[in-house]
Design an enzyme around this catalytic site. Sequence first.
Site, PDB file in Angstrom:
ATOM      1  N   HIS A 192      10.655  34.456  23.636  1.00  0.00           N
ATOM      2  CA  HIS A 192       9.933  35.213  22.620  1.00  0.00           C
ATOM      3  C   HIS A 192      10.282  36.686  22.789  1.00  0.00           C
ATOM      4  O   HIS A 192       9.999  37.286  23.829  1.00  0.00           O
ATOM      5  CB  HIS A 192       8.421  35.017  22.733  1.00  0.00           C
ATOM      6  CG  HIS A 192       7.653  35.709  21.652  1.00  0.00           C
ATOM      7  ND1 HIS A 192       7.367  35.121  20.438  1.00  0.00           N
ATOM      8  CD2 HIS A 192       7.129  36.967  21.594  1.00  0.00           C
ATOM      9  CE1 HIS A 192       6.700  35.979  19.683  1.00  0.00           C
ATOM     10  NE2 HIS A 192       6.535  37.105  20.362  1.00  0.00           N
ATOM     11  N   CYS A 193      10.911  37.266  21.782  1.00  0.00           N
ATOM     12  CA  CYS A 193      11.367  38.655  21.851  1.00  0.00           C
ATOM     13  C   CYS A 193      10.259  39.577  21.350  1.00  0.00           C
ATOM     14  O   CYS A 193       9.871  39.517  20.180  1.00  0.00           O
ATOM     15  CB  CYS A 193      12.638  38.845  21.021  1.00  0.00           C
ATOM     16  SG  CYS A 193      13.318  40.514  21.117  1.00  0.00           S
ATOM     17  N   VAL A 194       9.768  40.416  22.248  1.00  0.00           N
ATOM     18  CA  VAL A 194       8.692  41.344  21.884  1.00  0.00           C
ATOM     19  C   VAL A 194       9.197  42.390  20.897  1.00  0.00           C
ATOM     20  O   VAL A 194       8.482  42.793  19.966  1.00  0.00           O
ATOM     21  CB  VAL A 194       8.138  42.022  23.149  1.00  0.00           C
ATOM     22  CG1 VAL A 194       7.042  43.016  22.794  1.00  0.00           C
ATOM     23  CG2 VAL A 194       7.600  40.979  24.115  1.00  0.00           C
ATOM     24  N   GLY A 197       9.453  40.739  17.614  1.00  0.00           N
ATOM     25  CA  GLY A 197       8.182  40.181  17.166  1.00  0.00           C
ATOM     26  C   GLY A 197       8.283  38.745  16.725  1.00  0.00           C
ATOM     27  O   GLY A 197       7.459  38.279  15.933  1.00  0.00           O
TER      28      GLY A 197
END
Length: 346
Positions: A192-194, A197
């Site tokens: 999950h890429c912060v 998003g």
Amino acid sequence: MGALCGCDTLDRFSDRFLHFLPCLSDPARRSTFCLRIALVMLHLIYVGVLFLFDKDMIHKTKQEPWYTTVYLILFAVTLAQYIITSGSSPGYILDAMRAVNEADASRNRASMTSKQPASSKNGDVVITIDRNQLGRNILSRGTMAWTKLVMDMYPSGTSLRSVTCSYCDAVQPPRAKHCHDCDKCVLQFDHHCVWLGTCIGQGNHCRFWWYICGETALSFWTGTLYIQFLKSDISKPWWLYAIMILLLVILSFCLIFLLLLLLFHSYLILTNQTTYELVRRRRIQYLRNIPERVHPFSKGACRNLYEFCCARSSKYRMEPLPTGQELGEKLRPYTCSDVLSCRCCC
């Protein structure tokens, strides 16, 4: 009283704003949206400082407009890649399940309609169809299509309960995982890429890799322009030196991170792995007993690269677990003849 009135006015303004943008009512989405805006503004600041203070850059633009044009095209393409990737679907299992069940229901509907009894009266053909019974049959068979498709990817004897997500009750094919940030199961979950998003999975991993390539090239080019500006003979105030050096130091750390990230994901692509599989290998049931030097889903570097970049015939492409024979072949050590025959590439 004045403070209370001010708070009420602010609350009313916030409610009206969220009424026009209901997607921002969720705090998680609101923070993601603010982070995206901040990253876009950071790009604009780095490029804007160059064109605002670098007189050599402006002079070079007049003499060689193609140089600045190519740089601005790269800048625009990188921002477009960021926006597209952040808004793309990683390949959610619920969407894939719906597509499979709908396709199966359509086939069943066509098959059952063609098998209905027909009677002839005065030369006219009359088809008699029990709509309620037809709908019940399609529904019962359609909901089982996804389950059957997924269970065929596992070895015989695999329990349905062991491959069912405990959070959303979705039957997970191999390489899928539930993302707690998105609260959905993702096909070929990577991470999950912060900053984006969103999750990175089967549906957008290729876009993510191309975005990293563009961002790395843009950062390297921008850093080169900053160094040229600092080395120029034009007199500059001390505060401008301080600002440029600070921005260059931050950009250098970002560039090192991007280069390492690009190399890491290139390795994952060539070996057909995901970040989750590499980091959590000992916790994944179907990878736990496989030696670490063996990549069970790899089909060779060249084919892995081709399927990752070009062979996107299906939006929801799933891979079954390799058989014992296939794993035994991958365990076999390389010989000189294997190297000459490019065994690692095919």
